[in-house]
Design a protein around this motif. Structure first.
Motif, PDB file in Angstrom:
ATOM      1  N   LYS A  23       0.819  -1.210   0.000  1.00 40.00           N
ATOM      2  CA  LYS A  23       0.000   0.000   0.000  1.00 40.00           C
ATOM      3  C   LYS A  23       0.853   1.261   0.000  1.00 40.00           C
ATOM      4  O   LYS A  23       0.468   2.273  -0.595  1.00 40.00           O
ATOM      5  CB  LYS A  23      -0.943  -0.008   1.216  1.00 40.00           C
ATOM      6  CG  LYS A  23      -2.071  -1.019   1.107  1.00 40.00           C
ATOM      7  CD  LYS A  23      -3.100  -0.788   2.196  1.00 40.00           C
ATOM      8  CE  LYS A  23      -2.517  -0.983   3.575  1.00 40.00           C
ATOM      9  NZ  LYS A  23      -3.561  -0.837   4.636  1.00 40.00           N
ATOM     10  N   ARG A  24       1.994   1.214   0.611  1.00 40.14           N
ATOM     11  CA  ARG A  24       2.865   2.399   0.679  1.00 40.14           C
ATOM     12  C   ARG A  24       4.059   2.299  -0.258  1.00 40.14           C
ATOM     13  O   ARG A  24       4.974   3.100  -0.175  1.00 40.14           O
ATOM     14  CB  ARG A  24       3.339   2.580   2.124  1.00 40.14           C
ATOM     15  CG  ARG A  24       2.226   2.916   3.108  1.00 40.14           C
ATOM     16  CD  ARG A  24       2.755   3.032   4.514  1.00 40.14           C
ATOM     17  NE  ARG A  24       3.870   3.962   4.608  1.00 40.14           N
ATOM     18  CZ  ARG A  24       4.622   4.118   5.692  1.00 40.14           C
ATOM     19  NH1 ARG A  24       4.353   3.381   6.789  1.00 40.14           N
ATOM     20  NH2 ARG A  24       5.616   4.977   5.717  1.00 40.14           N
ATOM     21  N   PHE A  25       4.022   1.289  -1.139  1.00 38.60           N
ATOM     22  CA  PHE A  25       5.105   1.084  -2.103  1.00 38.60           C
ATOM     23  C   PHE A  25       6.459   1.009  -1.410  1.00 38.60           C
ATOM     24  O   PHE A  25       7.472   1.492  -1.896  1.00 38.60           O
ATOM     25  CB  PHE A  25       5.101   2.185  -3.157  1.00 38.60           C
ATOM     26  CG  PHE A  25       5.896   1.851  -4.394  1.00 38.60           C
ATOM     27  CD1 PHE A  25       5.643   0.694  -5.110  1.00 38.60           C
ATOM     28  CD2 PHE A  25       6.901   2.693  -4.822  1.00 38.60           C
ATOM     29  CE1 PHE A  25       6.379   0.377  -6.244  1.00 38.60           C
ATOM     30  CE2 PHE A  25       7.649   2.381  -5.957  1.00 38.60           C
ATOM     31  CZ  PHE A  25       7.384   1.225  -6.663  1.00 38.60           C
ATOM     32  N   GLY A  26       6.434   0.400  -0.239  1.00 37.50           N
ATOM     33  CA  GLY A  26       7.672   0.196   0.499  1.00 37.50           C
ATOM     34  C   GLY A  26       8.273   1.433   1.101  1.00 37.50           C
ATOM     35  O   GLY A  26       9.354   1.382   1.699  1.00 37.50           O
ATOM     36  N   GLY A  27       7.608   2.580   0.926  1.00 39.87           N
ATOM     37  CA  GLY A  27       8.178   3.821   1.433  1.00 39.87           C
ATOM     38  C   GLY A  27       9.299   4.357   0.565  1.00 39.87           C
ATOM     39  O   GLY A  27      10.072   5.221   1.009  1.00 39.87           O
ATOM     40  N   GLU A  33      10.349  -7.645  -3.288  1.00 40.87           N
ATOM     41  CA  GLU A  33      11.245  -8.759  -3.596  1.00 40.87           C
ATOM     42  C   GLU A  33      10.470 -10.056  -3.790  1.00 40.87           C
ATOM     43  O   GLU A  33      10.845 -10.903  -4.612  1.00 40.87           O
ATOM     44  CB  GLU A  33      12.274  -8.908  -2.483  1.00 40.87           C
ATOM     45  CG  GLU A  33      13.261  -7.746  -2.415  1.00 40.87           C
ATOM     46  CD  GLU A  33      14.125  -7.778  -1.173  1.00 40.87           C
ATOM     47  OE1 GLU A  33      15.334  -7.504  -1.267  1.00 40.87           O
ATOM     48  OE2 GLU A  33      13.565  -8.081  -0.091  1.00 40.87           O
ATOM     49  N   LYS A  34       9.385 -10.207  -3.046  1.00 36.91           N
ATOM     50  CA  LYS A  34       8.562 -11.407  -3.203  1.00 36.91           C
ATOM     51  C   LYS A  34       7.831 -11.419  -4.548  1.00 36.91           C
ATOM     52  O   LYS A  34       7.669 -12.473  -5.165  1.00 36.91           O
ATOM     53  CB  LYS A  34       7.562 -11.514  -2.050  1.00 36.91           C
ATOM     54  CG  LYS A  34       8.218 -11.788  -0.709  1.00 36.91           C
ATOM     55  CD  LYS A  34       7.212 -11.855   0.422  1.00 36.91           C
ATOM     56  CE  LYS A  34       7.901 -12.129   1.748  1.00 36.91           C
ATOM     57  NZ  LYS A  34       6.952 -12.210   2.883  1.00 36.91           N
ATOM     58  N   VAL A  35       7.404 -10.241  -5.005  1.00 33.50           N
ATOM     59  CA  VAL A  35       6.790 -10.170  -6.335  1.00 33.50           C
ATOM     60  C   VAL A  35       7.788 -10.562  -7.408  1.00 33.50           C
ATOM     61  O   VAL A  35       7.466 -11.310  -8.344  1.00 33.50           O
ATOM     62  CB  VAL A  35       6.236  -8.748  -6.586  1.00 33.50           C
ATOM     63  CG1 VAL A  35       5.839  -8.587  -8.052  1.00 33.50           C
ATOM     64  CG2 VAL A  35       5.050  -8.469  -5.680  1.00 33.50           C
ATOM     65  N   VAL A  36       9.016 -10.084  -7.272  1.00 34.00           N
ATOM     66  CA  VAL A  36      10.061 -10.457  -8.227  1.00 34.00           C
ATOM     67  C   VAL A  36      10.327 -11.952  -8.172  1.00 34.00           C
ATOM     68  O   VAL A  36      10.505 -12.606  -9.214  1.00 34.00           O
ATOM     69  CB  VAL A  36      11.353  -9.664  -7.942  1.00 34.00           C
ATOM     70  CG1 VAL A  36      12.504 -10.185  -8.795  1.00 34.00           C
ATOM     71  CG2 VAL A  36      11.139  -8.180  -8.210  1.00 34.00           C
ATOM     72  N   GLN A  87      10.956   7.120   5.051  1.00 35.58           N
ATOM     73  CA  GLN A  87      10.860   6.008   5.997  1.00 35.58           C
ATOM     74  C   GLN A  87      10.375   4.750   5.287  1.00 35.58           C
ATOM     75  O   GLN A  87       9.315   4.746   4.681  1.00 35.58           O
ATOM     76  CB  GLN A  87       9.899   6.361   7.135  1.00 35.58           C
ATOM     77  CG  GLN A  87       9.826   5.310   8.233  1.00 35.58           C
ATOM     78  CD  GLN A  87      11.130   5.181   9.010  1.00 35.58           C
ATOM     79  OE1 GLN A  87      11.817   6.169   9.236  1.00 35.58           O
ATOM     80  NE2 GLN A  87      11.473   3.961   9.391  1.00 35.58           N
ATOM     81  N   GLU A  88      11.179   3.693   5.350  1.00 35.94           N
ATOM     82  CA  GLU A  88      10.785   2.431   4.739  1.00 35.94           C
ATOM     83  C   GLU A  88       9.758   1.716   5.606  1.00 35.94           C
ATOM     84  O   GLU A  88       9.732   1.870   6.831  1.00 35.94           O
ATOM     85  CB  GLU A  88      12.005   1.528   4.533  1.00 35.94           C
ATOM     86  CG  GLU A  88      12.940   1.993   3.443  1.00 35.94           C
ATOM     87  CD  GLU A  88      13.943   0.920   3.057  1.00 35.94           C
ATOM     88  OE1 GLU A  88      13.534  -0.265   2.950  1.00 35.94           O
ATOM     89  OE2 GLU A  88      15.111   1.256   2.868  1.00 35.94           O
ATOM     90  N   VAL A  89       8.938   0.910   4.928  1.00 37.94           N
ATOM     91  CA  VAL A  89       7.926   0.130   5.636  1.00 37.94           C
ATOM     92  C   VAL A  89       8.597  -1.113   6.203  1.00 37.94           C
ATOM     93  O   VAL A  89       9.357  -1.800   5.495  1.00 37.94           O
ATOM     94  CB  VAL A  89       6.780  -0.261   4.681  1.00 37.94           C
ATOM     95  CG1 VAL A  89       5.739  -1.086   5.420  1.00 37.94           C
ATOM     96  CG2 VAL A  89       6.161   0.981   4.073  1.00 37.94           C
TER      97      VAL A  89
END
Length: 384
Positions: free
Chosen positions: A248-252, A268-271, A257-259
């Motif tokens: 939802k936050r595109f990883g930040g 990484e899981k999508v890749v 600030q990263e999620v």
């Protein structure tokens, strides 16, 4: 007049009269010459339009010869529909002159060879090439607009093992094989547009020949290493509840600030599942067919054309997807390349990029040192 002269004249006159009478009789008794035969009447043939005959489309050659002698349209219609003739070669499809009619997505209804050409030249090459260029352009723009993701806090000098030696070996073998396949595939598919005008036909031909062999021999290595990578990293790439917040936050990535994420974030899981697992297996399976390494498969033109379209389509999607992955694993994220190079990351890196994974390590759920036969890297200040 002398009597002898008169007698001689009468004798000559009688002789001439006798000869003339004989000639007339001979002429009257000779048979008459036969008259020349009259010229035959001109023969005419009425041409018949075959399309007006009942069932003309299903006529055999013998039936068509009754209305249009010499018209072999029925035979050529069968040839155009992929009917196999008789040949002496013991190989499949050698008797097929023209492939049967098909209709592939994006192509007209025509013979299979022409339909494959339309899909390749009209869809895969232009759209696939555009997709790869868009992916390259996107990472370039993102890099110059945002720069690499840097750490907010200074390194602690304490190291955490992120990848074991086996994991790194499997990844590097698969990555190098992928790069070789991607480069050779791009040159073979698109090199005629951007490379051949520069280096010329002769050098381009030799280059394509060399890259084709590289592609064929590296392909099986990529297939084996891909299976090893899937088995090795599948567990840590399983979806988790926290991944939805990352998506939802595109990883930040567009914020400071990263999620928080576990060992691998949702991106990484999508890749992994989309690129490595799905597209990777499709590329490998179709590539093994093109290399003729699948036992029991019928290697005819139609099957090979379908395998090529699947292989090329999945390959360009995979290349476009992995351009982003390669960017984030090298210049896009500070310390990411070091993790795959040495296997270790600093505690600060783990806390800022994969906070949930770092918490599990701090809680003792995951060991900081997973390799039993390798000592952890010394802190940076100890090596100085």
């Amino acid at each position: 007049m002398h009597p002898r002269s008169v007698a001689a004249g009468w004798r000559a006159l009688l002789l001439a009269a006798s000869l003339a009478a004989t000639g007339v009789a001979t002429a009257q008794s000779a048979p008459a010459a036969p008259a020349a035969p009259a010229a035959p009447a001109a023969q005419t043939r009425t041409l018949v339009d075959a399309a007006t005959q009942p069932g003309y489309a299903t006529q055999s050659n013998a039936e068509r010869a009754q209305v249009q002698p010499g018209n072999n349209a029925p035979m050529w219609r069968q040839v155009g529909q992929g009917v196999e003739g008789t040949v002496n070669f013991p190989y499949p499809e050698y008797g097929v002159l023209i492939q049967p009619t098909v209709q592939y997505p994006g192509a007209a209804r025509t013979n299979a060879g022409e339909a494959w050409r339309q899909v390749r030249n009209g869809i895969i090459l232009p759209y696939g090439g555009a997709l790869v260029l868009i992916a390259l352009l996107a990472v370039v723009i993102f890099y110059y607009a945002n720069g690499p993701l840097k750490l907010h806090a200074p390194p602690t000098g304490r190291k955490i093992e992120r990848f074991t030696a086996f994991e790194r070996a499997a990844h590097w073998v698969n990555a190098v094989a992928f790069v070789l396949l991607a480069i050779s595939g791009i040159v073979m598919a698109f090199g005629q547009f951007f490379l051949r005008p520069i280096i010329g036909n002769t050098l381009f031909g030799w280059l394509i020949y060399a890259l084709k062999n590289v592609h064929n021999f590296v392909g099986p290595l990529f297939a084996v290493s891909l299976v090893i990578v899937i088995v090795t990293f599948a567990r840590d790439n399983l979806p988790r509840r926290e991944d939805w917040a990352w998506i939802k936050r595109f990883g930040g990535l567009l914020s400071d600030q990263e999620v928080p994420s576990h060992r691998f974030n949702a991106g990484e899981k999508v890749v992994f599942w989309g690129g490595v697992f799905l597209l990777g297996l499709i590329v490998v399976g179709s590539g093994l067919v093109l290399d003729k390494l699948v036992p029991g498969f019928e290697y005819v033109r139609g099957n090979m054309q379908i395998a090529h379209m699947i292989h090329a389509s999945a390959a360009v999607l995979m290349i476009a997807l992995f351009i982003g992955h390669i960017y984030m694993g090298t210049v896009g994220t500070e310390g990411a390349y070091e993790a795959m190079k040495t296997g270790y990351v600093d505690e600060t890196w783990a806390r800022e990029h994969h906070e949930l994974w770092y918490r599990d390590i701090q809680a003792g759920k995951i060991p900081a040192q997973r390799s039993a036969d390798a000592a952890p890297a010394q802190p940076a200040d100890a090596r100085a």
